[in-house]
Design a protein around this motif. Structure first.
Motif, PDB file in Angstrom:
ATOM      1  N   LEU A   9      14.823  33.388  44.563  1.00  0.00           N
ATOM      2  CA  LEU A   9      14.570  34.041  43.285  1.00  0.00           C
ATOM      3  C   LEU A   9      14.750  32.955  42.242  1.00  0.00           C
ATOM      4  CD1 LEU A   9      14.092  36.458  41.410  1.00  0.00           C
ATOM      5  CD2 LEU A   9      16.561  36.897  41.478  1.00  0.00           C
ATOM      6  N   GLY A  10      13.667  32.515  41.632  1.00  0.00           N
ATOM      7  CA  GLY A  10      13.755  31.327  40.798  1.00  0.00           C
ATOM      8  C   GLY A  10      14.164  30.151  41.668  1.00  0.00           C
ATOM      9  N   GLN A  11      15.248  29.482  41.298  1.00  0.00           N
ATOM     10  CA  GLN A  11      15.730  28.337  42.062  1.00  0.00           C
ATOM     11  C   GLN A  11      16.873  28.711  43.014  1.00  0.00           C
ATOM     12  OE1 GLN A  11      13.844  25.734  41.411  1.00  0.00           O
ATOM     13  NE2 GLN A  11      12.902  26.800  39.676  1.00  0.00           N
ATOM     14  N   PRO A  91      12.894  23.816  31.158  1.00  0.00           N
ATOM     15  CA  PRO A  91      14.313  23.422  31.221  1.00  0.00           C
ATOM     16  C   PRO A  91      14.962  23.231  29.852  1.00  0.00           C
ATOM     17  CG  PRO A  91      13.059  22.240  32.883  1.00  0.00           C
ATOM     18  CD  PRO A  91      12.057  22.978  32.050  1.00  0.00           C
ATOM     19  N   ASP A  92      14.167  22.831  28.840  1.00  0.00           N
ATOM     20  CA  ASP A  92      14.743  22.641  27.500  1.00  0.00           C
ATOM     21  C   ASP A  92      14.814  23.940  26.709  1.00  0.00           C
ATOM     22  OD1 ASP A  92      12.117  23.158  26.889  1.00  0.00           O
ATOM     23  OD2 ASP A  92      11.712  21.236  25.908  1.00  0.00           O
ATOM     24  N   GLY A  93      14.438  25.054  27.348  1.00  0.00           N
ATOM     25  CA  GLY A  93      14.530  26.352  26.687  1.00  0.00           C
ATOM     26  C   GLY A  93      13.270  26.782  25.970  1.00  0.00           C
ATOM     27  N   PHE A 171       5.596  24.259  36.583  1.00  0.00           N
ATOM     28  CA  PHE A 171       5.318  24.454  38.009  1.00  0.00           C
ATOM     29  C   PHE A 171       4.578  23.260  38.610  1.00  0.00           C
ATOM     30  CE2 PHE A 171       5.608  28.948  36.503  1.00  0.00           C
ATOM     31  CZ  PHE A 171       6.797  29.240  37.166  1.00  0.00           C
ATOM     32  N   ASP A 172       3.830  22.540  37.789  1.00  0.00           N
ATOM     33  CA  ASP A 172       3.206  21.312  38.280  1.00  0.00           C
ATOM     34  C   ASP A 172       4.265  20.276  38.611  1.00  0.00           C
ATOM     35  OD1 ASP A 172       0.651  22.404  37.844  1.00  0.00           O
ATOM     36  OD2 ASP A 172       0.685  21.764  35.752  1.00  0.00           O
ATOM     37  N   VAL A 173       5.272  20.169  37.759  1.00  0.00           N
ATOM     38  CA  VAL A 173       6.354  19.208  37.969  1.00  0.00           C
ATOM     39  C   VAL A 173       7.177  19.583  39.198  1.00  0.00           C
ATOM     40  CG1 VAL A 173       8.469  18.240  36.968  1.00  0.00           C
ATOM     41  CG2 VAL A 173       6.466  18.687  35.502  1.00  0.00           C
TER      42      VAL A 173
END
Length: 493
Positions: A9-11, A91-93, A171-173
């Motif tokens: 679920l997510g990460q 990640p940076d919000g 999602f590409d990263v």
């Protein structure tokens, strides 16, 4: 043999064994994980408010599928990674490009449906979707906005796609990390969970499936759950023991074999669509109107047959194409013409512990002209009032050598119009043959009256569809390649 399911679920990796056979993804997200961005609307896979994105590793490639969480059971996530609207921010919000575009272009009104739209939009772009408004409309047909704010949503989709193509997105990263993560979950094990709530079996292959089903012939086979899910959410049924179909890896075969197309029992409509469009060109628009993107991502071709609905859209098409079912009971296999599978309403030619292993659709003769028509009150994501599929073979002299006129919605099972077929065979494909078939078809069926149409309406439309078929094909004289430009879907008010 594992005794728990594993998914991300997510990460975050989750290993779950204390679950019910009927525990839905939606209820688990909202009640146990507190992720309330996924909304409950219709609770039957129709409105799209509960849309989430499920990522799987298939043949070494990631697939990004939007599905309806309300009719997906939690155990169906084994081996997958699940994303909800809460997992989209960077990640940076900062917001995901789709979310930001929805804000910038005012794609949200009351906002209840917005998370579902956003998840469908993200999955669309991740799967390489383009700017074409028609393609976007198809992708979002399973998401309903009661505020009717569709135009801003389409513009937001186009803007977000341009940004994601130019700049990429999270999602590409994370692609390689997701591949490694999901690869580690592919252990090839069957899963069997037994607890106070019931029993859940996820066989790794069809041999295990056959053995378990023989041991428990009263168990419920579940493929995509787009039908079974409603047994639970609408009829509140208990399912003491469920056996998954899609966990059997060898049932995912989809291949062109000598003489035809082989579709395994675990193949979804989304997966089968490109092959069907090539093998049966007239299947393309019909299949695109079976449910919604979310439904086609989960529903299987064989499951649409196995539930034996008299208004399923697949069976008439495949019967017209002379399809053959491959059935299995333990180590015993048999073949059955698809039209013979349906005996009467609620009854099929299927023995205890026997299941559909695949369907085989023969190559169509060069002398065969084929068309299919779906008649429904609403264009997108609606159940057919009438589904018709016609295949007529015409020889060099212009005479009809074989006719297969198949209807759904006209009787308790999908079936052929034998009297109308008889009126055509041996005749030239002209107005006289048409009128004979139109008259004969009135003796083929005694349709019912329900919310989708009256008996009079169904009888009238069935004959009119023959007329349409004639108007579209009679000029061909003998069989010519079918041109998709001639397709015009039907809906009635």
């Amino acid at each position: 043999m594992r005794h728990h399911i594993r998914f991300y679920l997510g990460q975050t990796l989750h290993e779950v064994s204390d679950l019910s056979p009927t525990h839905t993804v939606l209820d688990w997200l909202r009640d146990q994980k507190g992720l309330t961005g996924t909304k409950e609307g219709c609770n039957e896979g129709d409105c799209g408010a509960c849309t989430v994105m499920v990522v799987r590793l298939e043949n070494g490639q990631l697939t990004w599928r939007s599905v309806n969480a309300c009719i997906q059971f939690l155990w169906m996530l084994d081996g997958a990674q699940l994303f909800t609207v809460e997992h989209l921010q960077n990640p940076d919000g900062s917001l995901h490009p789709v979310q930001q575009a929805m804000v910038d272009l005012h794609g949200s009104q009351c906002g209840f449906c917005t998370p579902g739209f956003v998840m469908s939009m993200v999955a669309y772009v991740q799967n390489g979707g383009g700017d074409d408004p028609k393609a976007i409309n198809t992708a979002l047909a399973g998401n309903l906005c009661r505020c009717t704010g569709y135009a801003p949503i389409i513009r937001a989709m186009q803007q977000a796609r341009r940004i994601m193509v130019q700049q990429g997105n999270r999602f590409d990263v994370e692609k390689q990390d997701i591949i490694l993560r999901l690869s580690a979950l592919q252990d090839g094990s069957s899963v069997d969970i037994q607890n106070a709530h019931g029993r859940i079996t996820l066989p790794a292959n069809s041999d295990v499936l056959a053995a378990v089903y023989q041991e428990s012939p009263k168990a419920t086979l579940v493929a995509g759950a787009t039908d079974v899910g409603l047994w639970v959410t609408k009829h509140l049924r208990d399912l003491p023991h469920v056996i998954a179909v899609r966990s059997a890896k060898d049932l995912h075969k989809l291949e062109q074999r000598d003489g035809g197309l082989w579709i395994g029992a675990a193949v979804t409509y989304t997966q089968a669509l490109p092959a069907l469009a090539t093998h049966l060109p007239d299947a393309l628009e019909t299949v695109k109107r079976i449910g919604s993107t979310q439904v086609r991502n989960a529903a299987t071709v064989c499951g649409n047959i196995g539930n034996a609905s008299p208004i399923g859209d697949g069976p008439p098409l495949f019967i017209a194409a002379s399809a053959v079912l491959h059935l299995r009971q333990g180590d015993t296999r048999r073949q059955l013409p698809l039209e013979n599978y349906f005996v009467e309403y609620g009854k099929q030619d299927r023995q205890p512990a026997e299941f559909i292993e695949s369907i085989f659709i023969p190559d169509q003769s060069a002398q065969t002209i084929m068309r299919a028509y779906k008649v429904s009150k609403r264009f997108d994501q609606d159940i057919s009032a009438i589904m018709a599929a016609f295949a007529v073979s015409i020889n060099a002299e212009g005479k009809i050598t074989e006719a297969r006129l198949v209807f759904g919605g006209m009787a308790g099972i999908p079936c052929r119009a034998k009297m109308a077929e008889k009126a055509l065979v041996g005749q030239k494909w002209n107005t006289a043959a048409l009128e004979a078939a139109r008259t004969a078809i009135q003796d083929d069926f005694t349709p019912l009256t329900d919310m989708r149409g009256s008996a009079w309406y169904r009888s009238t439309v069935s004959a009119n569809l023959l007329t349409r078929f004639f108007e579209e094909t009679a000029h061909q004289g003998s069989a010519q390649p079918i041109c998709l430009e001639g397709w015009r879907e039907i809906s009635h008010a």
